[in-house]
Every structure is written in structure tokens, then in C-alpha cells.
Design an enzyme around this catalytic site. Structure first.
Site, PDB file in Angstrom:
ATOM      1  N   LEU A   1       0.814  -1.221   0.000  1.00 31.99           N
ATOM      2  CA  LEU A   1       0.000   0.000   0.000  1.00 31.99           C
ATOM      3  C   LEU A   1       0.848   1.272   0.000  1.00 31.99           C
ATOM      4  CD1 LEU A   1      -2.718  -1.273   2.514  1.00 31.99           C
ATOM      5  CD2 LEU A   1      -2.887  -1.154   0.012  1.00 31.99           C
ATOM      6  N   ALA A   2       1.930   1.248  -0.788  1.00 29.15           N
ATOM      7  CA  ALA A   2       2.668   2.498  -1.044  1.00 29.15           C
ATOM      8  C   ALA A   2       1.820   3.303  -2.049  1.00 29.15           C
ATOM      9  CB  ALA A   2       4.054   2.188  -1.585  1.00 29.15           C
TER      10      ALA A   2
ATOM     11  N   LYS B   1       7.458  -3.597  -4.363  1.00 27.13           N
ATOM     12  CA  LYS B   1       8.675  -3.361  -5.122  1.00 27.13           C
ATOM     13  C   LYS B   1       8.950  -4.568  -6.009  1.00 27.13           C
ATOM     14  CE  LYS B   1      11.712  -0.572  -2.510  1.00 27.13           C
ATOM     15  NZ  LYS B   1      11.282   0.675  -3.088  1.00 27.13           N
TER      16      LYS B   1
ATOM     17  N   SER C   1       0.021   1.419 -16.197  1.00 21.21           N
ATOM     18  CA  SER C   1       0.689   2.680 -16.515  1.00 21.21           C
ATOM     19  C   SER C   1      -0.209   3.866 -16.167  1.00 21.21           C
ATOM     20  CB  SER C   1       1.043   2.764 -17.996  1.00 21.21           C
ATOM     21  OG  SER C   1       1.601   4.043 -18.267  1.00 21.21           O
ATOM     22  N   GLY C   2       0.443   4.943 -15.794  1.00 26.71           N
ATOM     23  CA  GLY C   2      -0.292   6.169 -15.496  1.00 26.71           C
ATOM     24  C   GLY C   2       0.153   6.777 -14.181  1.00 26.71           C
ATOM     25  N   GLY C   3       1.132   6.117 -13.537  1.00 26.70           N
ATOM     26  CA  GLY C   3       1.662   6.662 -12.288  1.00 26.70           C
ATOM     27  C   GLY C   3       0.605   6.689 -11.210  1.00 26.70           C
TER      28      GLY C   3
ATOM     29  N   LYS D   1       3.964  -3.832 -21.318  1.00 26.00           N
ATOM     30  CA  LYS D   1       4.214  -2.656 -20.467  1.00 26.00           C
ATOM     31  C   LYS D   1       5.665  -2.190 -20.626  1.00 26.00           C
ATOM     32  CE  LYS D   1       3.948   0.532 -17.275  1.00 26.00           C
ATOM     33  NZ  LYS D   1       4.810   0.493 -16.158  1.00 26.00           N
TER      34      LYS D   1
ATOM     35  N   HIS E   1       5.886  -0.383 -23.837  1.00 28.63           N
ATOM     36  CA  HIS E   1       5.224   0.913 -23.613  1.00 28.63           C
ATOM     37  C   HIS E   1       6.235   1.897 -23.020  1.00 28.63           C
ATOM     38  CE1 HIS E   1       3.542   3.767 -20.720  1.00 28.63           C
ATOM     39  NE2 HIS E   1       2.490   3.864 -21.493  1.00 28.63           N
ATOM     40  N   ASN E   2       6.950   1.463 -22.008  1.00 25.18           N
ATOM     41  CA  ASN E   2       7.913   2.362 -21.374  1.00 25.18           C
ATOM     42  C   ASN E   2       9.057   2.719 -22.312  1.00 25.18           C
ATOM     43  OD1 ASN E   2       6.232   1.785 -19.206  1.00 25.18           O
ATOM     44  ND2 ASN E   2       7.889   1.758 -17.730  1.00 25.18           N
TER      45      ASN E   2
ATOM     46  N   GLU F   1       7.828   5.298 -24.489  1.00 25.11           N
ATOM     47  CA  GLU F   1       7.759   6.533 -23.682  1.00 25.11           C
ATOM     48  C   GLU F   1       9.135   7.224 -23.647  1.00 25.11           C
ATOM     49  OE1 GLU F   1       5.955   5.858 -19.749  1.00 25.11           O
ATOM     50  OE2 GLU F   1       7.623   6.956 -18.874  1.00 25.11           O
TER      51      GLU F   1
ATOM     52  N   LYS G   1      14.842   4.160 -14.467  1.00 24.27           N
ATOM     53  CA  LYS G   1      14.621   3.035 -13.556  1.00 24.27           C
ATOM     54  C   LYS G   1      14.868   1.690 -14.223  1.00 24.27           C
ATOM     55  CE  LYS G   1      10.898   4.800 -10.746  1.00 24.27           C
ATOM     56  NZ  LYS G   1       9.672   4.239 -10.213  1.00 24.27           N
TER      57      LYS G   1
ATOM     58  N   ARG H   1      20.000   9.333 -22.297  1.00 26.89           N
ATOM     59  CA  ARG H   1      19.920   9.530 -20.844  1.00 26.89           C
ATOM     60  C   ARG H   1      21.251   9.154 -20.194  1.00 26.89           C
ATOM     61  NH1 ARG H   1      14.023   7.993 -18.247  1.00 26.89           N
ATOM     62  NH2 ARG H   1      12.741   8.690 -19.997  1.00 26.89           N
TER      63      ARG H   1
ATOM     64  N   HIS I   1      32.705 -17.218 -43.463  1.00 30.94           N
ATOM     65  CA  HIS I   1      31.337 -17.342 -42.946  1.00 30.94           C
ATOM     66  C   HIS I   1      30.305 -17.569 -44.049  1.00 30.94           C
ATOM     67  CE1 HIS I   1      32.539 -16.660 -38.890  1.00 30.94           C
ATOM     68  NE2 HIS I   1      33.054 -15.460 -39.133  1.00 30.94           N
TER      69      HIS I   1
HETATM   70  P1  NDP Z   1       7.495   0.857  -4.091  1.00 33.53           P
HETATM   71  O1  NDP Z   1       8.009   0.281  -5.336  1.00 33.53           O
HETATM   72  O2  NDP Z   1       8.239   1.921  -3.423  1.00 33.53           O
HETATM   73  O3  NDP Z   1       7.276  -0.369  -3.063  1.00 33.53           O
HETATM   74  C1  NDP Z   1       6.862  -0.145  -1.750  1.00 33.53           C
HETATM   75  C2  NDP Z   1       5.924  -1.250  -1.302  1.00 33.53           C
HETATM   76  O4  NDP Z   1       6.570  -2.532  -1.386  1.00 33.53           O
HETATM   77  C3  NDP Z   1       5.510  -1.057   0.147  1.00 33.53           C
HETATM   78  O5  NDP Z   1       4.174  -1.479   0.284  1.00 33.53           O
HETATM   79  C4  NDP Z   1       6.475  -1.992   0.864  1.00 33.53           C
HETATM   80  O6  NDP Z   1       6.004  -2.411   2.116  1.00 33.53           O
HETATM   81  C5  NDP Z   1       6.498  -3.149  -0.095  1.00 33.53           C
HETATM   82  N1  NDP Z   1       7.653  -4.016   0.093  1.00 33.53           N
HETATM   83  C6  NDP Z   1       8.940  -3.744  -0.206  1.00 33.53           C
HETATM   84  N2  NDP Z   1       9.727  -4.801   0.105  1.00 33.53           N
HETATM   85  C7  NDP Z   1       8.917  -5.759   0.618  1.00 33.53           C
HETATM   86  C8  NDP Z   1       9.126  -7.067   1.101  1.00 33.53           C
HETATM   87  N3  NDP Z   1      10.342  -7.627   1.100  1.00 33.53           N
HETATM   88  N4  NDP Z   1       8.056  -7.757   1.561  1.00 33.53           N
HETATM   89  C9  NDP Z   1       6.824  -7.207   1.530  1.00 33.53           C
HETATM   90  N5  NDP Z   1       6.560  -5.985   1.080  1.00 33.53           N
HETATM   91  C10 NDP Z   1       7.598  -5.255   0.620  1.00 33.53           C
HETATM   92  O7  NDP Z   1       5.972   1.346  -4.255  1.00 33.53           O
HETATM   93  P2  NDP Z   1       5.190   1.998  -5.485  1.00 33.53           P
HETATM   94  O8  NDP Z   1       3.804   2.136  -4.992  1.00 33.53           O
HETATM   95  O9  NDP Z   1       5.895   3.181  -6.040  1.00 33.53           O
HETATM   96  O10 NDP Z   1       5.229   0.889  -6.620  1.00 33.53           O
HETATM   97  C11 NDP Z   1       4.679  -0.399  -6.451  1.00 33.53           C
HETATM   98  C12 NDP Z   1       4.945  -1.203  -7.699  1.00 33.53           C
HETATM   99  O11 NDP Z   1       4.289  -0.585  -8.784  1.00 33.53           O
HETATM  100  C13 NDP Z   1       6.421  -1.297  -8.080  1.00 33.53           C
HETATM  101  O12 NDP Z   1       6.684  -2.558  -8.620  1.00 33.53           O
HETATM  102  C14 NDP Z   1       6.563  -0.225  -9.135  1.00 33.53           C
HETATM  103  O13 NDP Z   1       7.637  -0.491 -10.018  1.00 33.53           O
HETATM  104  C15 NDP Z   1       5.220  -0.333  -9.819  1.00 33.53           C
HETATM  105  N6  NDP Z   1       4.789   0.867 -10.517  1.00 33.53           N
HETATM  106  C16 NDP Z   1       5.018   2.107 -10.014  1.00 33.53           C
HETATM  107  C17 NDP Z   1       4.600   3.248 -10.676  1.00 33.53           C
HETATM  108  C18 NDP Z   1       4.834   4.584 -10.092  1.00 33.53           C
HETATM  109  O14 NDP Z   1       4.527   5.579 -10.768  1.00 33.53           O
HETATM  110  N7  NDP Z   1       5.328   4.687  -8.869  1.00 33.53           N
HETATM  111  C19 NDP Z   1       3.892   3.144 -11.959  1.00 33.53           C
HETATM  112  C20 NDP Z   1       3.621   1.807 -12.366  1.00 33.53           C
HETATM  113  C21 NDP Z   1       4.080   0.725 -11.679  1.00 33.53           C
HETATM  114  P3  NDP Z   1       6.400  -1.572   3.450  1.00 33.53           P
HETATM  115  O15 NDP Z   1       5.389  -0.462   3.521  1.00 33.53           O
HETATM  116  O16 NDP Z   1       6.240  -2.566   4.530  1.00 33.53           O
HETATM  117  O17 NDP Z   1       7.793  -1.085   3.276  1.00 33.53           O
END
Ligand code: NDP
Length: 477
Positions: A10-11, A75, A128-130, A183, A186-187, A190, A261, A288, A453
Site C-alpha cells: 500500500l505504497a 517493489k 501505466s499512469g503513475g 508494459k 510501452h515504457n 515513452e 529506472k 539519458r 562465414h
Molecule cells: P514501491 O516500489 O516503493 O514499493 C513499496 C511497497 O513494497 C511497500 O508497500 C512496501 O512495504 C512493499 N515491500 C517492499 N519490500 C517488501 C518485502 N520484502 N516484503 C513485503 N513488502 C515489501 O511502491 P510503489 O507504490 O511506487 O510501486 C509499487 C509497484 O508498482 C512497483 O513494482 C513499481 O515499479 C510499480 N509501478 C510504479 C509506478 C509509479 O509511478 N510509482 C507506476 C507503475 C508501476 P512496506 O510499507 O512494509 O515497506
């Protein structure tokens, strides 16, 4: 309450995706390794819908109706495997794990196979869409089994972005890693789009003599035409932004070292393996990298070359129109290359990807959303076996129309010493495809000379070798 869907991780992304499901009327089970994030989500946004917060994997899995649908948004890489290892023993045959992270498609293929043995559907899904997209409607690229899509599809259609014609930006891309592969490309596209826009900006600035604010105006005008897209729109916003601390254009105070990334790099790595020439995407990734070599750049600053001289106002206006043509033509080539890579991946891994459907789901929600994608969809819908976007009559006609200006822009860039690797790579690709003869015949001669060859001939069948070290007679190999 039993939840229809669960989100673990739930990041920023997972939290917004969970809210998106809840806002669309689904009961959403919540889980995160660190439970405080789960509690915060419910405290801040609990009123948006039905959430079932849980604090252990067991509790999370128990909160879901069967067959279970779990979305993991953690992650990419080892954390994804760790989370799968935690959930898998608690699941039953028919349950579905959706991985919405940015996984490499080969990891997705491995995970899908491992979980399939347990009867679990693993659905690697490109999103996609952040952050904003996750909340308000992303473009969604699910892979995995067709059966899992029967169950997940209607829910994903609800939370996805809608294209201008109202169609949801989601489709079942293909089996196992197909969604993450698409995906990835797509990137890559992008990256190429951003690089081409960057080159257009630099040329308008150095050769056109325009200020960032004026260039923002040019991009706004372009955004009402065939280049209408999210990236052009935000480019105008960034260019017209003024730094509060210095009063200078924001673009002039930001360090010019682009970061990445890795999904652009993956696109190029895969293209190399599949033998697909994605030169525009590759130049964008290299551009880049080059920007980040600060010591090398500093050490090279005194190398000889022209200092760009800005054109006068009348010529500058005409030049801006030419840059639009160059940008548009190069963009067609980038997409041609990207779709070629998807077609090649689809053939290699047996995914049967519908290229028109991919163009359609990129029309909304994602970073490369653009009016242009409707045209690509139409081209593939009219001819699903289209060998290349450049073989589409309309795109070919547009390039025919643009090419004089495209060449003129590259002449100006070359004469004035303004780097334009994306424009140049795109034009070289175009000219190479047009060429009656390529120097590949010479390459074959060299290979035969130093390594025996062998080569084929244009005038008869067979494989031949010339006795270069001897009397140079030709023998059949
Ligand atoms: P992050 O990639 O920063 O990941 C953080 C999340 O992963 C937290 O919930 C964290 O839990 C959990 N986590 C990390 N390590 C572990 C572990 N070992 N065991 C269990 N949970 C773990 O978060 P984002 O929301 O930015 O991205 C999530 C995914 O979506 C990634 O794969 C990213 O590449 C992808 N994504 C991101 C985009 C963006 O714009 N940010 C766009 C499209 C895809 P805890 O809170 O406990 O640390």
C-alpha cells in the site's frame, strides 16, 4: 464482510489502486507488510468505500471471497517473490494473484509457471499512469490465463481509464508474461517520445532562437493538432514553469542529467535478443546515459564544432513548422519499432497479441496516451497482418509529406552542432528500409574474407565461399 478483491502493498501505487476499486463499489481487503500504512489508508480514505483492513497474510487471505483475487503492488524483484511465497501456501486452486508491479516479463513467466503447478493463476499486469492513473484510471495490461481474465476483466474494466470513445483501457494481452512485456515496450516508447520532444525543444531553442516560454506556446499549438498527447501537454507546462527561487525558467535550473529506472533498458536488451531494430528507443536510453556522464562531458567541452546561431524571426517560424514535421515523422518510426518488438515477442513466446487492441488501450490512462494511437489502432484493425506501421498507407503518406522538412531539420542540426540522435536514428531507419541495396552485402564479403562465414548470391540459390587467400575462385559451401 468478504472482500471481492484484495490489495497487498500500500505504497503510492497500491493505495491508489485500492481506493480506485473501492470508489467503483468493490469491497477491498487491505494488507501491507508494515501495518501502519494499512491503518493510515483507512483513517484517511475509509469513507470512500468498503475497506477490510487486515494485519497478517492469513487474515488477508481469509477476508477474500472465493476464488480469491489478490493484487500485489510491491517493489519489483525479490520483494515480489517474498510476498508470493507468503501468500501461495494459503491459497487454493482457482485463486488469482495479480502482480501490478513493474516486473521483468521473464520473472513473470517463471512465477506463472510455478504457481500454475499449484492451480493458482498468476496474472502479471502492466499498469501505466503513475500515481494519478492508479487512482483515477490507469491503462492496464494484464497477462496470464484467459480464464483469470474472465473473472478479473470486468473489475479491471471498471477501474481502468476510458478512451475518448468510452472504451476501457484494458484488454487481455496474452498468456503468462505478455502483459509485462507489453508494459515494458510501452515504457521504451515513452523514452523515445520524451527524447524526441527533448530534441525538438533544443532545436527550437538553439536554432529557432526561442525562449522556453515561447516554446511552451509552440507545444500548446502542436497539442491541438496531430501531436495531441499527454507528453506534449506536460512539456508545455514544464517549459512555462518559472523557478520561484531564481525567477529563471525552471528548465534552466534543473541539472541536465536524466535518470532511469530500467524499463527502457530492458526494452532495448530484449530487442537485441529478438533481433528487432529499435534504434529510436536505444538512442533515447543512450541519451539519458550520456547526459549522466558529467566528467566525460566536462572533459569534452572544448572539442571543436560550431556554436549554434539562431535564425531570424521569419525563418524561425518556418523552422518551427519543420520541427513539427520531423517530430511527427520520428514518432511514427518509434511506434513502428516498438510495435515490431511486441509482434516479435508475441511470435517468440506464442502470445498472439492483438496489436490494434494494444494501441487502443494506450489511448487513455498511460503516459504515452495520444490521439495518434487511435490511428495506429485503425491501421491494425484494417489490416491485422500489417507487416509494419510504415506499410500503412496513411502513415506512409504522412511521412512522404514530412520527409523534406525532416531532412532539413537534421541538416540544420548537423550544421549547427545540435545533437538530435532520435531524429537521426529514425530517419536512418526509414531510409534503410527504403534502400534498394544495403551495404550488408559488403559486410557479408568481409565476414567471408576473415572467417569463411559464407554468403548467398542475388542471382542463384546456394551458399558460397570465395577462396580469398588463394586464387579467389568461388566454391559452393
Ligand atoms: P514501491 O516500489 O516503493 O514499493 C513499496 C511497497 O513494497 C511497500 O508497500 C512496501 O512495504 C512493499 N515491500 C517492499 N519490500 C517488501 C518485502 N520484502 N516484503 C513485503 N513488502 C515489501 O511502491 P510503489 O507504490 O511506487 O510501486 C509499487 C509497484 O508498482 C512497483 O513494482 C513499481 O515499479 C510499480 N509501478 C510504479 C509506478 C509509479 O509511478 N510509482 C507506476 C507503475 C508501476 P512496506 O510499507 O512494509 O515497506
Amino acid at each position: 464482510t468478504s472482500a471481492q478483491i484484495g490489495v497487498s502493498g500500500l505504497a503510492v501505487m497500491g493505495r491508489n489502486l485500492a481506493r480506485n476499486f473501492a470508489r467503483n463499489g468493490y469491497a477491498v481487503a487491505l494488507h501491507n507488510r508494515t501495518p501502519s500504512r494499512t491503518r493510515e489508508l483507512v483513517e484517511e480514505f475509509g469513507q470512500e468505500g468498503t475497506f477490510v483492513p487486515t494485519e497478517s497474510a492469513e487474515e488477508f487471505v481469509a477476508a477474500l471471497e472465493r476464488p480469491r483475487r489478490l493484487v500485489i503492488m510491491v517493489k519489483a524483484g525479490d520483494p515480489t517473490d517474498a510476498v508470493i511465497r507468503e501468500f501461495a501456501p494459503l491459497l487454493e486452486s482457482g485463486d488469482m494473484i495479480v502482480d501490478g508491479g513493474n516486473a521483468h516479463f521473464s520473472d513473470t513467466r517463471r512465477r506463472e509457471q510455478e504457481l500454475r503447478e499449484q492451480g493458482i493463476h498468476f496474472v502479471g499486469t502492466g499498469i501505466s499512469g503513475g500515481e494519478e492513473g492508479a487512482l483515477r484510471g490507469p491503462s492496464i495490461m494484464p497477462g496470464g490465463s484467459a480464464e483469470s481474465y474472465d473473472s478479473l476483466g470486468p473489475m479491471l474494466e471498471k477501474i481502468a481509464a476510458d478512451a475518448a470513445d468510452g472504451a476501457p483501457c484494458v484488454t487481455h494481452v496474452g498468456a503468462d508474461g505478455a502483459g509485462h512485456f507489453v508494459k515494458m515496450v510501452h515504457n521504451g516508447i515513452e523514452y523515445a517520445d520524451m527524447q524526441l520532444i527533448g530534441e525538438a525543444y533544443q532545436l527550437l531553442r538553439d536554432v529557432g532562437g526561442r525562449s522556453p516560454e515561447e516554446i511552451a506556446g509552440i507545444f500548446r499549438a502542436w497539442n491541438t493538432g496531430r501531436l495531441d498527447s499527454y507528453l506534449i501537454e506536460i512539456t508545455a507546462e514544464v517549459l512555462s514553469h518559472v523557478d520561484a527561487a531564481t525567477g529563471r525558467p525552471f528548465v534552466d535550473v534543473v541539472a541536465d542529467q536524466a535518470e532511469q529506472k530500467g524499463t527502457g533498458r530492458w526494452t532495448v536488451q530484449l530487442a537485441l535478443e529478438l533481433g528487432v531494430p529499435v534504434s529510436g528507443i536505444a538512442e533515447a536510453v543512450f541519451a539519458r546515459s550520456l547526459s549522466g556522464h558529467t566528467a566525460l562531458r566536462r572533459a569534452s567541452r572544448d572539442l571543436a564544432g560550431p556554436v549554434p546561431q539562431a535564425l531570424g524571426p521569419t525563418e524561425a517560424a518556418a523552422f518551427a513548422d519543420k520541427v513539427e514535421q520531423a517530430l511527427y515523422a520520428s514518432k511514427i518510426v518509434s511506434y513502428t519499432q516498438g510495435f515490431h518488438e511486441i509482434a516479435a515477442g508475441s511470435a517468440e513466446y506464442g502470445w498472439d497479441v492483438d496489436l490494434g487492441a494494444i494501441a487502443a488501450i494506450w489511448r487513455g490512462g498511460c503516459i504515452i496516451r495520444a490521439a495518434f494511437l487511435d490511428r495506429i489502432r485503425a491501421a491494425y484493425d484494417a489490416r491485422p497482418d500489417l507487416p509494419s506501421l510504415l506499410a500503412d498507407e496513411e502513415f506512409a503518406a504522412e511521412i512522404a509529406e514530412a520527409q523534406d522538412d525532416w531532412r532539413a531539420v537534421l541538416v540544420a542540426a548537423t550544421e549547427q552542432g545540435v545533437p538530435a540522435p532520435g531524429f537521426a536514428a529514425a530517419l536512418s531507419y526509414y531510409d534503410a528500409l527504403r534502400a534498394e541495396r544495403l551495404p550488408a552485402s559488403l559486410t557479408q564479403g568481409q565476414r567471408d574474407y576473415f572467417g569463411a562465414h559464407t554468403y548467398h548470391r542475388t542471382d542463384r540459390e546456394g551458399t558460397y565461399h570465395t577462396l580469398w587467400g588463394g586464387d579467389r575462385t568461388e566454391v559452393q559451401a
